[in-house]
Design an enzyme around this catalytic site. Structure first.
Site, PDB file in Angstrom:
ATOM      1  NE  ARG A  31      -4.243  -1.399  -0.032  1.00  0.00           N
ATOM      2  CZ  ARG A  31      -4.385  -2.587  -0.687  1.00  0.00           C
ATOM      3  NH1 ARG A  31      -3.355  -2.931  -1.431  1.00  0.00           N
ATOM      4  NH2 ARG A  31      -5.453  -3.341  -0.623  1.00  0.00           N
ATOM      5  CD  GLU A  63      -3.011   3.102  -4.895  1.00  0.00           C
ATOM      6  OE1 GLU A  63      -3.963   2.587  -5.491  1.00  0.00           O
ATOM      7  OE2 GLU A  63      -2.137   2.512  -4.508  1.00  0.00           O
ATOM      8  CG  HIS A 119      -3.264  -0.721  -6.721  1.00  0.00           C
ATOM      9  ND1 HIS A 119      -3.729  -0.346  -5.531  1.00  0.00           N
ATOM     10  CD2 HIS A 119      -3.080  -2.232  -6.410  1.00  0.00           C
ATOM     11  CE1 HIS A 119      -4.000  -1.018  -4.553  1.00  0.00           C
ATOM     12  NE2 HIS A 119      -3.348  -2.170  -4.955  1.00  0.00           N
ATOM     13  CB  ALA A 154       0.160  -6.228  -7.587  1.00  0.00           C
TER      14      ALA A 154
HETATM   15  C1  GLV Z   1      -4.898  -5.003  -3.943  1.00  0.00           C
HETATM   16  O1  GLV Z   1      -4.376  -4.294  -3.591  1.00  0.00           O
HETATM   17  C2  GLV Z   1      -5.490  -5.949  -2.883  1.00  0.00           C
HETATM   18  O2  GLV Z   1      -5.420  -5.739  -1.839  1.00  0.00           O
HETATM   19  O3  GLV Z   1      -6.199  -6.984  -3.210  1.00  0.00           O
END
Ligand code: GLV
Ligand code: GLV
Length: 326
Positions: free
Chosen positions: A241, A270, A289, A291
């Site tokens: 984060r 963000e 963001h 991932a």
């Molecule tokens: C994304 O950042 C999540 O927490 O799934």
């Protein structure tokens, strides 16, 4: 029909979850690309049995007041849940769910991709080619550090941190970790991972990858003081984060060579404002963001978030609940 549970879904998610919700519930779906504005969110949750939220929706006392006493569940389409006041939900008997496990490997893939891209200067190389600057093979062109055989420090050694360690093993890296809680030896040893306090870990690492939850303990964990412990050649990767890193301190550190480079999947705030100094820096790679953004994983997250929502509106135990702190 009137007993169909009423739910609000705050964004379009993959059909692997949406179809099940639609089949069972009276569903209000927010279809814009951007999240519902706060006043719209508060209006739409009124009288709902359940809400399927994203990390862009803040769930606090005001949200819960707006929803009213009929709200039974908040199902977050994310593993992180710092957008939710879990303690307040618990006080009001509202169950909270998240999507752990399914995005672990996908997130670790991206963390490693960022690490390698920053080390080997892939965005700079791409910009160089597109700008028409590639004129010959250059002995000194875009040199960077090796990844294989280097030392990685993994800060936050939960599921995702351990998945990054497995990738690092394949690159013959020395693996150090820090966590608020040491993991059992039978977990750390097969990964070849050694626990160190942060002040001992950071000075030794060529790469530092952050995998902690955002909490009051981890907010601002990487700040001027901790950046100063790192090597001037170090590369910092964050897929956790944004607020875990003090961005002003990071910009100063990158500008003055306190560390070499950063690669960020998450920022604070963000989206990152275009006038943020980090946006203009060649040694700072930023992606929006993403991932967990593989098709398969987003489908699994949707199915899981739907399962939590449907269990919650029936007052059944959630498959993957978030428990209040303490
Ligand atoms: C994304 O950042 C999540 O927490 O799934
Ligand atoms: C969450 O932080 C995880 O490790 O899955």
């Amino acid at each position: 029909m009137s007993e169909r549970p009423k739910v609000f879904v705050t964004r379009v998610i993959p059909d692997e979850g949406l179809a099940a919700v639609r089949a069972v519930c009276e569903m209000d779906l927010w279809t814009d690309e951007l999240p519902p504005p706060r006043d719209e969110l508060l209006r739409r949750v009124a009288g709902r049995d359940g809400v399927l939220t994203l990390l862009t929706d803040r769930v606090d006392g005001v949200f819960l007041d707006a929803a009213g006493p009929g709200l039974k569940v908040v199902s977050n389409y994310a593993v992180g849940f710092d957008n939710i006041d879990v303690a307040e939900c618990a006080r009001r008997g509202v169950a909270v769910g998240n999507t752990p496990g399914v995005l672990t490997e996908t997130t670790a893939d991206l963390a490693f991709a960022l690490l390698m891209a920053a080390a080997r200067r892939l965005p700079e190389g791409d910009r160089y080619v597109r700008a028409g600057q590639w004129r010959t093979w250059g002995p000194m062109l875009l040199l960077g550090p090796d990844v294989h055989g280097a030392t990685i420090g993994i800060v936050g050694f939960g599921r995702i941190g351990q998945a990054v360690a497995r990738r690092a093993q394949g690159f013959g890296m020395e693996i150090l970790y820090h966590d608020l809680h040491r993991v059992p030896d039978e977990v750390a040893e097969p990964l070849g991972a050694t626990f160190l306090p942060l002040e001992d870990l950071l000075p030794r690492c060529d790469y530092v990858s952050i995998h902690v939850n955002l909490s009051e303990e981890t907010r601002g964990l990487i700040k001027a003081e901790t950046l100063a412990w790192m090597k001037p050649t170090a590369v910092l990767v964050n897929t956790s984060r944004g607020p875990v890193i003090d961005h002003r301190a990071l910009a100063d550190a990158l500008r003055h060579g306190v560390i070499a480079a950063a690669a960020l999947d998450v920022t604070d705030p963000e989206p990152i404002p275009m006038d943020d100094p980090l946006v203009g820096m060649d040694n700072c790679l930023i992606v929006p963001h993403i991932a967990s953004a593989s098709r398969a994983t987003r489908g699994k997250m949707a199915a899981m978030a739907a399962a939590n929502l449907l269990a919650g509106v029936r007052r059944e135990p959630l498959p993957t609940p978030v428990h209040p702190p303490g």
